[in-house]
Design a protein around this motif. Structure first.
Motif, PDB file in Angstrom:
ATOM      1  N   SER A   1       0.852  -1.198   0.000  1.00 55.06           N
ATOM      2  CA  SER A   1       0.000   0.000   0.000  1.00 55.06           C
ATOM      3  C   SER A   1       0.886   1.246   0.000  1.00 55.06           C
ATOM      4  N   PRO A   2       1.716   1.426  -1.026  1.00 54.36           N
ATOM      5  CA  PRO A   2       2.718   2.495  -0.968  1.00 54.36           C
ATOM      6  C   PRO A   2       2.122   3.897  -0.998  1.00 54.36           C
ATOM      7  N   ARG A   3       0.881   4.030  -1.409  1.00 50.76           N
ATOM      8  CA  ARG A   3       0.300   5.363  -1.516  1.00 50.76           C
ATOM      9  C   ARG A   3      -0.521   5.760  -0.293  1.00 50.76           C
ATOM     10  N   LEU A   4      -0.711   4.851   0.661  1.00 52.86           N
ATOM     11  CA  LEU A   4      -1.487   5.168   1.860  1.00 52.86           C
ATOM     12  C   LEU A   4      -0.626   6.011   2.798  1.00 52.86           C
ATOM     13  N   ARG A   5      -1.065   7.221   3.078  1.00 57.35           N
ATOM     14  CA  ARG A   5      -0.281   8.156   3.892  1.00 57.35           C
ATOM     15  C   ARG A   5      -1.173   8.906   4.875  1.00 57.35           C
TER      16      ARG A   5
ATOM     17  N   THR B   1      -2.383  12.122   6.711  1.00 55.72           N
ATOM     18  CA  THR B   1      -2.403  13.518   6.265  1.00 55.72           C
ATOM     19  C   THR B   1      -2.886  14.504   7.318  1.00 55.72           C
TER      20      THR B   1
ATOM     21  N   SER C   1       3.341   6.147   6.164  1.00 57.94           N
ATOM     22  CA  SER C   1       2.397   5.035   6.155  1.00 57.94           C
ATOM     23  C   SER C   1       1.998   4.704   7.587  1.00 57.94           C
TER      24      SER C   1
ATOM     25  N   THR D   1      -6.111   9.535   6.726  1.00 52.39           N
ATOM     26  CA  THR D   1      -5.180   9.260   5.633  1.00 52.39           C
ATOM     27  C   THR D   1      -5.689   9.901   4.338  1.00 52.39           C
ATOM     28  N   ASN D   2      -4.816   9.888   3.338  1.00 53.44           N
ATOM     29  CA  ASN D   2      -5.182  10.431   2.027  1.00 53.44           C
ATOM     30  C   ASN D   2      -6.232   9.597   1.314  1.00 53.44           C
ATOM     31  N   GLN D   3      -6.520   8.406   1.843  1.00 50.82           N
ATOM     32  CA  GLN D   3      -7.550   7.556   1.250  1.00 50.82           C
ATOM     33  C   GLN D   3      -8.829   7.530   2.084  1.00 50.82           C
TER      34      GLN D   3
END
Length: 409
Positions: free
Chosen positions: A42-46, A48, A102, A70-72
């Motif tokens: 899940s490299p894009r889960l950050r 925020t 992450s 998170t950004n998601q």
């Protein structure tokens, strides 16, 4: 890969190992690898955002909740309650350690923040612990798993609890304590705790004043026993007001009332003196509610100075550290009863912790402060016959009732 698919694809033994198979990190073997692999998948889960959500309860109590986003769109909850505080500036420093990261990088967060959190400042320790809680909620939600499953799987579906009636007892007389002990027992509670020695004078005050305060505290316990009956377990927190001789004297005066434990008559950091009290009295001894980290509990456990330790997920360093403390205690035959005079969020966190803990005793909860307590989370918090169910949902299994929180902001 979708996170639920990722989880399902992992070998069962690597995800849900036997609960007692702990690594030095306090996690079951395999969980650390799971988090690393989940982060890679899940490299894009950050992370925020952080939101602080104070809920004013009474003049003595504010529940200080936080939410990471998170950004998601995933959110994770934690609790940083500390008396009446409605703000905790140290949270900003802790959040800076996870912003843009992450949520699976929990050990990275611990290593980045540990030196500051362990320096002896309770506010910093509480801020550090709250962020760590929220990270675990995020991880559980991202993987579609409860935190207790991430910790090796639950050992029980319901947890025994005891009702802390102290803050709800505004009438600090024997009659006031008796009334609340009886009311809690009528609700099906089988164990209560109170602190009838609160307000105890300094031991340098005149002997007559100290004796009068001791007499009042003992009278309150006697009244609780009479009102609650022989079946009600009574725990007494002395809040470290005594010295060694007075601790022993009070304990002996309380013997006719069959306490289920005697908590912190002196500060638990005085390990040798605490052990001396334990060896001189008949009651079970408990303590450690504000200690931080495994190191803070080490001597208490190694010297068996108490029978039960009381790490608090809000103050001890978070969930990983609470598990390390529990493992240390288990090694020395000491039980764990987490300190939790807190709001519903901390209770949900503690339930997930205790569900997977082999040497768990009982969980504390704050009884009787406000009627709307249980509705602050969804699904609502419910206590039945002195127990609480372990939530099945992902993470801690709850969400905050924002509308109700705003009503009491």
């Amino acid at each position: 890969m979708h996170r639920r698919e990722f989880l399902a694809a992992l070998p069962w033994t690597s995800v849900w190992p036997y609960a007692s198979s702990l690594t030095t990190s306090g996690l079951p073997m395999g969980t650390g690898r799971l988090l690393q692999r989940a982060a890679a998948a899940s490299p894009r889960l950050r992370i925020t955002e952080m939101e602080l959500i104070p809920v004013r309860v009474t003049g003595r109590t504010t529940w200080l909740n936080l939410r990471l986003t998170t950004n998601q769109g995933l959110t994770g909850l934690g609790e940083a309650s500390l008396g009446r505080r409605t703000e905790l500036p140290d949270l900003a420093d802790c959040f800076a350690l996870v912003r843009g990261e992450s949520p699976f990088r929990i050990e990275q967060y611990r290593q980045r923040g540990w030196a500051r959190a362990s320096a002896g400042d309770r506010v910093r320790a509480t801020a550090f612990s709250a962020i760590e809680q929220a990270l675990w909620d995020l991880v559980g939600k991202a993987l579609g798993a409860s935190v207790s499953d991430l910790f090796g799987g639950r050992l029980r579906d319901r947890l025994g609890v005891y009702a802390n009636i102290n803050r709800a007892t505004s009438d600090r007389t024997p009659e006031g304590f008796a009334a609340n002990a009886a009311a809690a027992a009528e609700e099906g509670v089988s164990s209560v705790k109170a602190a009838p020695f609160d307000g105890f004078p300094a031991l340098t005050q005149p002997t007559a004043e100290v004796q009068a305060a001791a007499d009042l505290g003992v009278a309150c316990v006697a009244a609780m026993r009479e009102a609650g009956g022989d079946q009600l377990a009574i725990k007494i927190d002395a809040h470290s007001f005594f010295d060694v001789p007075l601790s022993i004297e009070i304990a002996r005066r309380l013997e006719p009332y069959a306490l289920s434990w005697y908590e912190e008559p002196i500060p638990p950091t005085r390990v040798a003196d605490t052990r001396a009290i334990k060896e001189a009295i008949s009651q079970t001894m408990a303590g450690g509610e504000f200690l931080f980290g495994m190191e803070g509990f080490a001597l208490l456990c190694q010297q068996q100075a108490v029978d039960i330790v009381m790490p608090d997920v809000k103050h001890c360093g978070g969930l990983i550290e609470a598990r390390r403390i529990a493992a240390l205690a288990d090694l020395h035959g000491v039980l764990v009863s987490p300190h939790n005079p807190s709001g519903p969020v901390s209770t949900a966190v503690s339930v997930q912790l205790c569900a997977a803990m082999g040497n768990f005793d009982l969980l504390e909860y704050q009884w009787g402060e406000v009627a709307w307590r249980g509705e602050l989370v969804d699904p609502p918090e419910r206590f039945v016959d002195g127990t609480i169910a372990v939530a099945d949902g992902p993470g801690f299994g709850i969400e905050l009732n924002d509308a109700l929180a705003r009503e009491h902001a």
